[in-house]
Motif scaffolding. Structure first.
Motif, PDB file in Angstrom:
ATOM      1  N   GLU A 219      29.077 -48.567 -13.506  1.00 52.39           N
ATOM      2  CA  GLU A 219      28.225 -47.843 -12.546  1.00 52.39           C
ATOM      3  C   GLU A 219      27.128 -48.658 -11.884  1.00 52.39           C
ATOM      4  OE1 GLU A 219      27.946 -43.051 -12.394  1.00 52.39           O
ATOM      5  OE2 GLU A 219      28.722 -43.772 -14.469  1.00 52.39           O
ATOM      6  N   LYS A 223      26.379 -50.210  -8.150  1.00 49.69           N
ATOM      7  CA  LYS A 223      25.283 -49.912  -7.310  1.00 49.69           C
ATOM      8  C   LYS A 223      24.594 -50.998  -6.879  1.00 49.69           C
ATOM      9  CE  LYS A 223      23.960 -45.810 -10.002  1.00 49.69           C
ATOM     10  NZ  LYS A 223      23.038 -45.441 -11.087  1.00 49.69           N
ATOM     11  N   PRO A 226      28.034 -53.573  -4.474  1.00 50.01           N
ATOM     12  CA  PRO A 226      29.198 -52.748  -3.887  1.00 50.01           C
ATOM     13  C   PRO A 226      30.591 -53.349  -3.593  1.00 50.01           C
ATOM     14  CG  PRO A 226      27.144 -51.986  -3.039  1.00 50.01           C
ATOM     15  CD  PRO A 226      26.942 -53.295  -3.693  1.00 50.01           C
ATOM     16  N   ARG A 249      32.945 -44.307  -9.377  1.00 50.16           N
ATOM     17  CA  ARG A 249      32.249 -44.562  -8.376  1.00 50.16           C
ATOM     18  C   ARG A 249      31.888 -43.248  -7.539  1.00 50.16           C
ATOM     19  NH1 ARG A 249      33.482 -47.290  -2.483  1.00 50.16           N
ATOM     20  NH2 ARG A 249      31.583 -48.505  -2.551  1.00 50.16           N
ATOM     21  N   LEU A 250      32.775 -42.494  -7.481  1.00 50.08           N
ATOM     22  CA  LEU A 250      32.710 -40.873  -7.174  1.00 50.08           C
ATOM     23  C   LEU A 250      31.588 -40.322  -8.010  1.00 50.08           C
ATOM     24  CD1 LEU A 250      36.200 -40.046  -6.286  1.00 50.08           C
ATOM     25  CD2 LEU A 250      34.443 -40.307  -4.649  1.00 50.08           C
ATOM     26  N   SER A 252      29.093 -41.480  -9.562  1.00 49.79           N
ATOM     27  CA  SER A 252      27.986 -41.922  -9.158  1.00 49.79           C
ATOM     28  C   SER A 252      27.345 -41.507  -8.036  1.00 49.79           C
ATOM     29  CB  SER A 252      27.939 -43.648  -9.121  1.00 49.79           C
ATOM     30  OG  SER A 252      26.689 -44.243  -9.059  1.00 49.79           O
ATOM     31  N   LYS A 253      28.102 -41.404  -6.856  1.00 54.63           N
ATOM     32  CA  LYS A 253      28.052 -41.089  -5.596  1.00 54.63           C
ATOM     33  C   LYS A 253      27.388 -39.483  -5.608  1.00 54.63           C
ATOM     34  CE  LYS A 253      30.244 -43.945  -2.614  1.00 54.63           C
ATOM     35  NZ  LYS A 253      31.427 -44.101  -1.545  1.00 54.63           N
ATOM     36  N   ASN A 254      28.277 -38.537  -6.516  1.00 55.10           N
ATOM     37  CA  ASN A 254      27.897 -37.229  -6.834  1.00 55.10           C
ATOM     38  C   ASN A 254      26.758 -36.913  -7.363  1.00 55.10           C
ATOM     39  OD1 ASN A 254      30.176 -36.300  -5.561  1.00 55.10           O
ATOM     40  ND2 ASN A 254      31.438 -36.384  -7.347  1.00 55.10           N
ATOM     41  N   ASN A 255      26.201 -37.872  -8.368  1.00 58.05           N
ATOM     42  CA  ASN A 255      25.103 -37.649  -8.996  1.00 58.05           C
ATOM     43  C   ASN A 255      23.618 -37.722  -8.319  1.00 58.05           C
ATOM     44  OD1 ASN A 255      26.430 -37.183 -11.347  1.00 58.05           O
ATOM     45  ND2 ASN A 255      26.187 -39.405 -12.113  1.00 58.05           N
ATOM     46  N   LYS A 256      24.070 -38.548  -7.010  1.00 54.52           N
ATOM     47  CA  LYS A 256      23.002 -38.899  -6.121  1.00 54.52           C
ATOM     48  C   LYS A 256      22.596 -37.337  -5.320  1.00 54.52           C
ATOM     49  CE  LYS A 256      23.458 -43.887  -5.487  1.00 54.52           C
ATOM     50  NZ  LYS A 256      24.073 -44.705  -4.228  1.00 54.52           N
ATOM     51  N   LEU A 257      23.702 -36.635  -5.043  1.00 51.85           N
ATOM     52  CA  LEU A 257      23.529 -35.454  -4.141  1.00 51.85           C
ATOM     53  C   LEU A 257      22.616 -34.534  -4.568  1.00 51.85           C
ATOM     54  CD1 LEU A 257      27.588 -35.104  -3.159  1.00 51.85           C
ATOM     55  CD2 LEU A 257      25.532 -36.157  -1.990  1.00 51.85           C
TER      56      LEU A 257
END
Length: 257
Positions: A219, A223, A226, A249-250, A252-257
């Motif tokens: 992850e 970051k 990419p 990757r998904l 990691s993106k969800n954790n940003k939301l």
């Protein structure tokens, strides 16, 4: 039995910070020098690698950074080692692929003259694997004292495989006749994907097991770089590997939301 030697043969082994010949360093070296008359000398040193020892490497050889405080660096010790190995042939286990090239790399890095050309190199692992091939036929011969006929015909191979497993269960007390146990025993690493391109580190986090980002957290690499994800998705990697990195990757993106 006495070895027939015309000059000393130095058996040596290295403990290191890892298995990358080009970048990892020696933390311990042990040498057994056998002379033509049969006399033996030993030399063992721990060495400050000047870089941190990864936890995974310490778990293998039991040497930690704190154990090397005050120990000489390879540059400081190298001349003594070169003198001890002068006019010696070299021997080891898996030494032709790992120990010899890594040792030479250390000498080159330290600027110490160590001529490998002309030395005879004996690798005990290579001899072992040539004479005791790690094939199904070799296993059947070793465990069952049988010759494999019709090798590479599926039915003959699976019957031999069954016989070998039964013989292994009979031979080794440490094996349990239990599928769960045998599953765990067969697992040679903690892979996150079936191909072993992604593994789990000591903290249970997915890391790369190949290439320039080996041992780095997947992850974190995605970051910082990419395009590495895109390179893998467009590359010749198994779908199971691509599924794993896509899930990471998904996540990691969800954790940003």
């Amino acid at each position: 039995m006495k070895l027939n030697l015309t000059r000393p043969l130095a058996f040596f082994d290295l403990e290191t910070t890892g298995i990358n010949v080009g970048s990892d360093r020696i933390v311990e070296i042990a040498i057994l020098k056998v002379h033509p008359n049969g006399e033996k000398e030993t030399l063992t040193h721990r060495i400050n690698p000047t870089i941190p020892i990864p936890a995974g490497a310490s778990a293998v050889h039991g040497i930690f950074d704190k154990d090397l405080i005050g120990k000489p660096t390879f540059k400081e010790l190298g001349s003594k080692l070169a003198d001890f190995l002068e006019n010696c042939d070299l021997a080891g286990y898996n030494s032709n692929k790992f120990d010899v090239p890594l040792l030479v790399e250390e000498f080159l890095r330290a600027g110490i003259d160590f001529e490998i050309k002309g030395k005879k190199l004996i690798d005990v692992q290579t001899i072992f694997h040539i004479l005791e091939p790690r094939t199904l036929a070799g296993a059947l011969r070793f465990y069952c004292n049988q010759e494999l006929t019709n090798a590479h015909q599926a039915e003959a191979d699976i019957l031999a495989t069954y016989d070998v497993l039964m013989a292994q269960l009979e031979k080794y007390d440490q094996l349990q006749n239990d599928v769960n146990f045998l599953h765990d025993f067969s697992a040679r690493g903690k892979n996150a994907d079936l191909a072993g391109r992604i593994t789990f580190n000591a903290n249970g986090i997915e890391v790369f097991n190949f290439g320039k980002h080996k041992d780095k957290v997947v992850e974190e690499v995605f970051k910082l770089e990419p395009s590495y994800y895109d390179w893998m998705m467009n590359g010749d990697f198994p779908l199971s590997t691509k599924n794993v990195i896509t899930a990471l990757r998904l996540k990691s993106k969800n954790n940003k939301l």
